[in-house]
Design a protein around this motif. Sequence first.
Motif, mmCIF file in Angstrom:
data_model
loop_
_atom_site.group_PDB
_atom_site.id
_atom_site.type_symbol
_atom_site.label_atom_id
_atom_site.label_comp_id
_atom_site.label_asym_id
_atom_site.label_seq_id
_atom_site.Cartn_x
_atom_site.Cartn_y
_atom_site.Cartn_z
ATOM 1 N N VAL A 256 -4.779 12.018 13.230
ATOM 2 C CA VAL A 256 -4.761 10.655 12.724
ATOM 3 C C VAL A 256 -5.932 10.600 11.845
ATOM 4 C CG1 VAL A 256 -3.378 9.379 14.433
ATOM 5 C CG2 VAL A 256 -6.033 9.445 14.641
ATOM 6 N N THR A 257 -6.888 11.580 11.413
ATOM 7 C CA THR A 257 -7.820 11.578 10.573
ATOM 8 C C THR A 257 -7.932 12.400 9.423
ATOM 9 O OG1 THR A 257 -9.511 11.261 12.627
ATOM 10 C CG2 THR A 257 -10.391 11.919 10.441
ATOM 11 N N GLU A 258 -8.281 11.474 8.238
ATOM 12 C CA GLU A 258 -8.565 12.215 6.744
ATOM 13 C C GLU A 258 -9.797 12.577 6.630
ATOM 14 O OE1 GLU A 258 -8.461 10.795 2.188
ATOM 15 O OE2 GLU A 258 -7.819 9.287 3.770
ATOM 16 N N THR A 259 -10.098 13.722 6.320
ATOM 17 C CA THR A 259 -11.503 14.328 5.994
ATOM 18 C C THR A 259 -11.707 14.423 4.716
ATOM 19 O OG1 THR A 259 -10.983 16.563 6.461
ATOM 20 C CG2 THR A 259 -11.959 15.213 8.126
ATOM 21 N N CYS A 260 -12.715 14.146 3.818
ATOM 22 C CA CYS A 260 -12.997 14.378 2.538
ATOM 23 C C CYS A 260 -14.390 15.024 2.272
ATOM 24 C CB CYS A 260 -12.820 12.965 2.009
ATOM 25 S SG CYS A 260 -13.054 12.952 -0.046
ATOM 26 N N TYR A 261 -14.498 16.200 1.945
ATOM 27 C CA TYR A 261 -15.832 16.858 1.850
ATOM 28 C C TYR A 261 -16.337 16.984 0.444
ATOM 29 C CZ TYR A 261 -14.305 18.120 6.553
ATOM 30 O OH TYR A 261 -14.068 18.331 7.905
ATOM 31 N N ASN A 262 -17.627 16.586 0.243
ATOM 32 C CA ASN A 262 -18.175 16.588 -1.056
ATOM 33 C C ASN A 262 -17.610 16.264 -2.065
ATOM 34 O OD1 ASN A 262 -20.550 18.130 0.272
ATOM 35 N ND2 ASN A 262 -19.329 19.777 0.351
ATOM 36 N N PRO A 263 -16.936 14.846 -2.152
ATOM 37 C CA PRO A 263 -16.235 14.614 -3.309
ATOM 38 C C PRO A 263 -17.093 14.269 -4.316
ATOM 39 C CG PRO A 263 -16.607 12.729 -1.683
ATOM 40 C CD PRO A 263 -17.125 13.981 -1.113
ATOM 41 N N ASP A 264 -16.526 14.091 -5.731
ATOM 42 C CA ASP A 264 -17.217 13.627 -6.692
ATOM 43 C C ASP A 264 -17.149 12.133 -6.969
ATOM 44 O OD1 ASP A 264 -14.756 12.813 -7.817
ATOM 45 O OD2 ASP A 264 -14.892 14.572 -9.186
ATOM 46 N N GLU A 265 -17.707 11.535 -7.836
ATOM 47 C CA GLU A 265 -17.908 10.032 -7.759
ATOM 48 C C GLU A 265 -16.420 9.503 -7.687
ATOM 49 O OE1 GLU A 265 -20.580 7.923 -7.232
ATOM 50 O OE2 GLU A 265 -21.506 9.803 -6.630
ATOM 51 N N ASP A 266 -15.387 10.008 -8.592
ATOM 52 C CA ASP A 266 -14.201 9.576 -8.373
ATOM 53 C C ASP A 266 -13.504 9.850 -7.206
ATOM 54 O OD1 ASP A 266 -14.408 8.625 -11.020
ATOM 55 O OD2 ASP A 266 -13.528 10.487 -11.926
ATOM 56 N N GLY A 267 -13.788 10.850 -6.779
ATOM 57 C CA GLY A 267 -13.196 10.975 -5.303
ATOM 58 C C GLY A 267 -13.609 10.199 -4.370
ATOM 59 N N LYS A 268 -14.967 9.776 -4.441
ATOM 60 C CA LYS A 268 -15.440 8.840 -3.232
ATOM 61 C C LYS A 268 -14.825 7.708 -3.548
ATOM 62 C CE LYS A 268 -19.540 7.722 -3.766
ATOM 63 N NZ LYS A 268 -21.213 7.735 -3.862
ATOM 64 N N ALA A 269 -14.847 7.232 -4.792
ATOM 65 C CA ALA A 269 -14.145 5.674 -4.935
ATOM 66 C C ALA A 269 -12.638 5.742 -4.407
ATOM 67 C CB ALA A 269 -14.018 5.552 -6.379
ATOM 68 N N GLU A 270 -11.817 6.944 -4.767
ATOM 69 C CA GLU A 270 -10.612 6.783 -4.139
ATOM 70 C C GLU A 270 -10.422 6.980 -2.775
ATOM 71 O OE1 GLU A 270 -6.525 9.759 -4.617
ATOM 72 O OE2 GLU A 270 -8.457 10.147 -5.645
ATOM 73 N N PHE A 271 -11.580 7.574 -2.095
ATOM 74 C CA PHE A 271 -11.507 7.571 -0.632
ATOM 75 C C PHE A 271 -11.672 6.355 -0.097
ATOM 76 C CE2 PHE A 271 -14.254 7.757 3.261
ATOM 77 C CZ PHE A 271 -13.329 8.573 3.935
ATOM 78 N N LEU A 272 -12.862 5.429 -0.448
ATOM 79 C CA LEU A 272 -13.300 4.152 0.108
ATOM 80 C C LEU A 272 -11.860 2.997 -0.492
ATOM 81 C CD1 LEU A 272 -16.788 4.140 -1.288
ATOM 82 C CD2 LEU A 272 -16.006 4.241 1.195
ATOM 83 N N SER A 273 -11.084 3.357 -1.578
ATOM 84 C CA SER A 273 -10.384 2.326 -2.012
ATOM 85 C C SER A 273 -9.108 2.528 -0.739
ATOM 86 C CB SER A 273 -9.622 2.777 -3.299
ATOM 87 O OG SER A 273 -8.695 3.816 -3.138
ATOM 88 N N ARG A 274 -8.968 3.523 0.030
ATOM 89 C CA ARG A 274 -7.812 3.572 0.816
ATOM 90 C C ARG A 274 -8.254 2.853 2.216
ATOM 91 N NH1 ARG A 274 -7.481 8.568 -1.426
ATOM 92 N NH2 ARG A 274 -8.328 9.951 0.290
#
Length: 397
Positions: A256-274
């Motif tokens: 039940v966990t999504e992991t996101c490693y070393n995202p760029d700025e766009d990837g970080k914003a997309e991660f937080l938006s969810r």
Amino acid sequence: MSKPEHRRSSRVGRKATSLFLVQLPPPRHGATLVADAIRRLLEADGRVTVEHLWGGSARTIADIGRKTPGKLVGFAALLARLLARRLLGRRADTAYLSFTPWAHTAVRDALVAMLAKGVADRVLVHVHCEGLDAMIDGTSRRDAFLRRAFAGTELVAITGETARIGRESGLFRDVHLLYNHALDPGEPPMAAAGRVRVGWFGRFDPRKGVLAAIDAVAAARAAGHDIRLAIGGSPTVELDAPALEARLREAGLADVTETCYNPDEDGKAEFLSRLDVFVYPSEHDHAPLALIEGLAHGLVPIVLTQGGIPEMVGPRFADNVIDRGLPADARVRLMAARIAALAADREGLLADRRAARTRYLSAFSEEAFEARLLAIFGVAPDPARDATAPEAQPTEV
């Protein structure tokens, strides 16, 4: 001694000048990102000419804290250039530098400050962390040297508590409060139904609370709440990706966990938006950018009484601020209870998300940051441009 809020350059007929004696990215971390944002905003405003001089620092996150011959040579070259500027009589209106009181780089920062006094009319010292009080009250020869080096400079504080310490010390010529900021991602999506999405983002440093966040979500799920977890950021030597995933399996959260490693700025914003909730139980940060970015996305904060973090989230979220002096298991239980309460009250969760977004807009938006920043750098207000500029001080939410 208090100085006028806006200072015009004594050099009539040209732009103000600022000598940036601070590291810019890389590596990308809080202090370098803030310095780069300040440079960018000053250059975009067009009324301050920025000249950047630096050398002798880490070029990667992994290199931070290491002493190498290359760093020594780079720093020596920086000092030589500053001495040459002084001998040639080249002066700037301001010099801007950072200071980490507790770090091994403190003496380096002090040497830069001492030389900066000889090449700039005003020296702005940006303190991004705790430890200023220990330096001010310290009895060691090192502390005495640091006080002499920074005497007469101007403190730029990122929390009200640090600003208070600076004012009461009498050490600084002036003290400025400049909250950090994050770019506005726009109005975030806020689902009226569905699973509650809880996240943590940052460097995988156990001191920043990533493991405590995992334990808190596991406890909330064990109480019967349908919660999803997301962990994002950069792995470290202390906690790499395999070790993190092993911890998730141990906690029963792997599925039940999504992991996101070393995202760029766009990837970080997309991660937080969810996400809906941002659990950041750091025992290390002073005023973390990750928390501001969470507020910008309208994420409900759950944090500890660490540094300036309670001040950042404001009185609206006082119940979500856990006493860091409690035992670790007690902190986890209280965080789990707050997560469970949010999961059980979707209407309340949405109201808290809107309040988090409002907190960001009033205190930590780029507009609020820029208005205060330009005043600190002595740029006279432009009534045509600044008539609608927001106040830099945060409103209570």
